[in-house]
Motif scaffolding. Structure first.
Motif, PDB file in Angstrom:
ATOM      1  N   ASN A  95      23.238  50.869  47.081  1.00 58.62           N
ATOM      2  CA  ASN A  95      22.325  49.714  47.662  1.00 58.62           C
ATOM      3  C   ASN A  95      22.987  48.858  49.235  1.00 58.62           C
ATOM      4  N   ASN A  96      23.909  50.256  49.919  1.00 60.78           N
ATOM      5  CA  ASN A  96      24.042  49.858  51.111  1.00 60.78           C
ATOM      6  C   ASN A  96      24.471  48.494  50.821  1.00 60.78           C
ATOM      7  N   VAL A  97      24.978  47.033  50.151  1.00 62.25           N
ATOM      8  CA  VAL A  97      25.207  46.379  50.173  1.00 62.25           C
ATOM      9  C   VAL A  97      26.985  46.184  50.316  1.00 62.25           C
ATOM     10  N   ALA A  98      27.072  45.140  51.599  1.00 60.81           N
ATOM     11  CA  ALA A  98      28.770  44.673  51.745  1.00 60.81           C
ATOM     12  C   ALA A  98      29.219  43.392  51.131  1.00 60.81           C
ATOM     13  N   TYR A  99      30.567  44.157  50.394  1.00 61.52           N
ATOM     14  CA  TYR A  99      31.077  43.205  49.945  1.00 61.52           C
ATOM     15  C   TYR A  99      32.589  43.190  50.497  1.00 61.52           C
ATOM     16  N   GLU A 100      32.992  41.988  49.857  1.00 60.92           N
ATOM     17  CA  GLU A 100      34.606  41.927  50.545  1.00 60.92           C
ATOM     18  C   GLU A 100      35.393  41.431  49.377  1.00 60.92           C
ATOM     19  N   ASN A 101      37.156  40.769  49.854  1.00 63.24           N
ATOM     20  CA  ASN A 101      37.318  39.847  49.131  1.00 63.24           C
ATOM     21  C   ASN A 101      37.425  38.580  48.711  1.00 63.24           C
ATOM     22  N   TRP A 102      38.425  37.836  48.433  1.00 57.13           N
ATOM     23  CA  TRP A 102      38.396  35.950  48.687  1.00 57.13           C
ATOM     24  C   TRP A 102      38.699  35.801  50.484  1.00 57.13           C
ATOM     25  N   VAL A 103      39.605  36.392  50.952  1.00 58.94           N
ATOM     26  CA  VAL A 103      39.635  36.481  52.682  1.00 58.94           C
ATOM     27  C   VAL A 103      39.065  36.710  53.612  1.00 58.94           C
ATOM     28  N   GLY A 104      37.844  37.401  53.311  1.00 58.77           N
ATOM     29  CA  GLY A 104      36.805  39.010  53.939  1.00 58.77           C
ATOM     30  C   GLY A 104      37.475  39.631  54.448  1.00 58.77           C
ATOM     31  N   GLN A 105      38.416  40.837  53.651  1.00 56.80           N
ATOM     32  CA  GLN A 105      39.011  42.012  54.357  1.00 56.80           C
ATOM     33  C   GLN A 105      36.664  42.965  53.372  1.00 56.80           C
ATOM     34  N   ALA A 106      36.925  43.640  54.223  1.00 53.74           N
ATOM     35  CA  ALA A 106      35.806  44.270  54.016  1.00 53.74           C
ATOM     36  C   ALA A 106      36.101  45.042  52.627  1.00 53.74           C
ATOM     37  N   GLY A 107      35.054  45.467  51.513  1.00 53.71           N
ATOM     38  CA  GLY A 107      35.603  46.726  50.647  1.00 53.71           C
ATOM     39  C   GLY A 107      36.596  46.024  49.831  1.00 53.71           C
ATOM     40  N   ALA A 108      37.099  45.136  49.940  1.00 57.78           N
ATOM     41  CA  ALA A 108      38.320  45.092  49.073  1.00 57.78           C
ATOM     42  C   ALA A 108      37.833  43.944  47.566  1.00 57.78           C
ATOM     43  N   VAL A 109      39.078  43.559  46.727  1.00 53.59           N
ATOM     44  CA  VAL A 109      38.940  43.678  45.668  1.00 53.59           C
ATOM     45  C   VAL A 109      39.788  42.458  45.316  1.00 53.59           C
ATOM     46  N   THR A 110      39.785  41.025  45.108  1.00 57.02           N
ATOM     47  CA  THR A 110      41.187  39.993  44.584  1.00 57.02           C
ATOM     48  C   THR A 110      41.115  40.273  43.920  1.00 57.02           C
ATOM     49  N   LEU A 111      42.161  39.902  43.433  1.00 58.90           N
ATOM     50  CA  LEU A 111      43.300  40.398  42.332  1.00 58.90           C
ATOM     51  C   LEU A 111      43.856  38.766  42.100  1.00 58.90           C
ATOM     52  N   ARG A 112      43.205  38.011  41.046  1.00 62.00           N
ATOM     53  CA  ARG A 112      43.793  36.856  40.934  1.00 62.00           C
ATOM     54  C   ARG A 112      44.963  37.077  39.930  1.00 62.00           C
ATOM     55  N   ALA A 113      45.963  35.455  39.994  1.00 59.68           N
ATOM     56  CA  ALA A 113      46.900  35.951  39.097  1.00 59.68           C
ATOM     57  C   ALA A 113      46.892  36.340  37.913  1.00 59.68           C
ATOM     58  N   ASP A 114      45.827  35.893  37.386  1.00 54.94           N
ATOM     59  CA  ASP A 114      45.804  35.963  35.860  1.00 54.94           C
ATOM     60  C   ASP A 114      44.918  37.220  35.763  1.00 54.94           C
ATOM     61  N   GLY A 115      45.319  37.822  36.785  1.00 56.51           N
ATOM     62  CA  GLY A 115      44.644  39.821  36.434  1.00 56.51           C
ATOM     63  C   GLY A 115      43.096  39.926  36.251  1.00 56.51           C
ATOM     64  N   ILE A 116      42.474  38.315  36.595  1.00 52.45           N
ATOM     65  CA  ILE A 116      41.015  38.962  36.652  1.00 52.45           C
ATOM     66  C   ILE A 116      40.344  39.555  38.123  1.00 52.45           C
ATOM     67  N   LYS A 117      39.293  41.117  38.544  1.00 51.91           N
ATOM     68  CA  LYS A 117      39.150  41.084  39.700  1.00 51.91           C
ATOM     69  C   LYS A 117      37.841  40.454  39.906  1.00 51.91           C
ATOM     70  N   GLN A 118      37.554  40.296  41.724  1.00 45.84           N
ATOM     71  CA  GLN A 118      36.853  39.601  42.358  1.00 45.84           C
ATOM     72  C   GLN A 118      36.249  40.139  43.361  1.00 45.84           C
ATOM     73  N   ILE A 119      35.333  40.384  43.542  1.00 39.59           N
ATOM     74  CA  ILE A 119      34.268  40.590  45.007  1.00 39.59           C
ATOM     75  C   ILE A 119      33.576  39.165  45.188  1.00 39.59           C
ATOM     76  N   TYR A 120      33.574  39.335  46.376  1.00 39.71           N
ATOM     77  CA  TYR A 120      32.328  38.578  47.323  1.00 39.71           C
ATOM     78  C   TYR A 120      31.102  39.298  48.011  1.00 39.71           C
ATOM     79  N   PHE A 121      29.696  38.546  47.804  1.00 43.51           N
ATOM     80  CA  PHE A 121      28.736  39.290  48.841  1.00 43.51           C
ATOM     81  C   PHE A 121      27.842  38.715  49.158  1.00 43.51           C
TER      82      PHE A 121
END
Length: 135
Positions: A95-121
């Motif tokens: 759907n051409n929706v840009a996403y990023e990790n917590w720090v704002g890196q485009a197309g990246a996924v955040t990996l939390r210390a507990d192993g959970i993956k997160q994205i933001y859009f």
């Protein structure tokens, strides 16, 4: 019933989250078709509301009437969990929706210390959404 039992049974629980938006049609389609939420009946039938199920006895209410789109901070966001973050990312990409990790890196996924993956859009009105694979 003792007072402690009565207090325990009267604990607040989430009923709904209301998001004030400008364009109800665009936002309804986004939350339904991209985020994947189920539209549920709303009692007003006034063309200003769309309600979505977001869990047992909880809803997201989109309410039209905002004069325009405003900027929102990522710290203030809605969060949804999915079984597969990779599958969800493929829907965003389709759907051409840009996403990023917590720090704002485009197309990246955040990996939390507990192993959970997160994205933001952002939704079409600039509200931030987190999606994670927390079970």
């Amino acid at each position: 019933m003792c007072l402690k039992q009565a207090e325990a049974q009267n604990k607040p629980r989430i009923n709904h989250i209301a998001v004030y938006i400008h364009d109800l049609g665009i936002c309804t389609n986004f939350y339904k078709d991209v985020v994947g939420l189920e539209v549920i009946p709303e009692p007003f039938h006034d063309g200003r509301h769309t309600w979505f199920s977001v869990g047992d006895h909880a809803a997201l209410h989109l309410i039209a009437g905002a004069k325009g789109v405003e900027s929102h901070l990522k710290d203030s966001h809605l969060c949804f969990s999915v079984d597969s973050i990779e599958t969800f990312i493929s829907v965003l990409e389709k759907n051409n929706v840009a996403y990023e990790n917590w720090v704002g890196q485009a197309g990246a996924v955040t990996l939390r210390a507990d192993g959970i993956k997160q994205i933001y859009f952002k939704d079409p009105e600039g509200y931030w959404i987190e999606v994670n694979n927390d079970q």
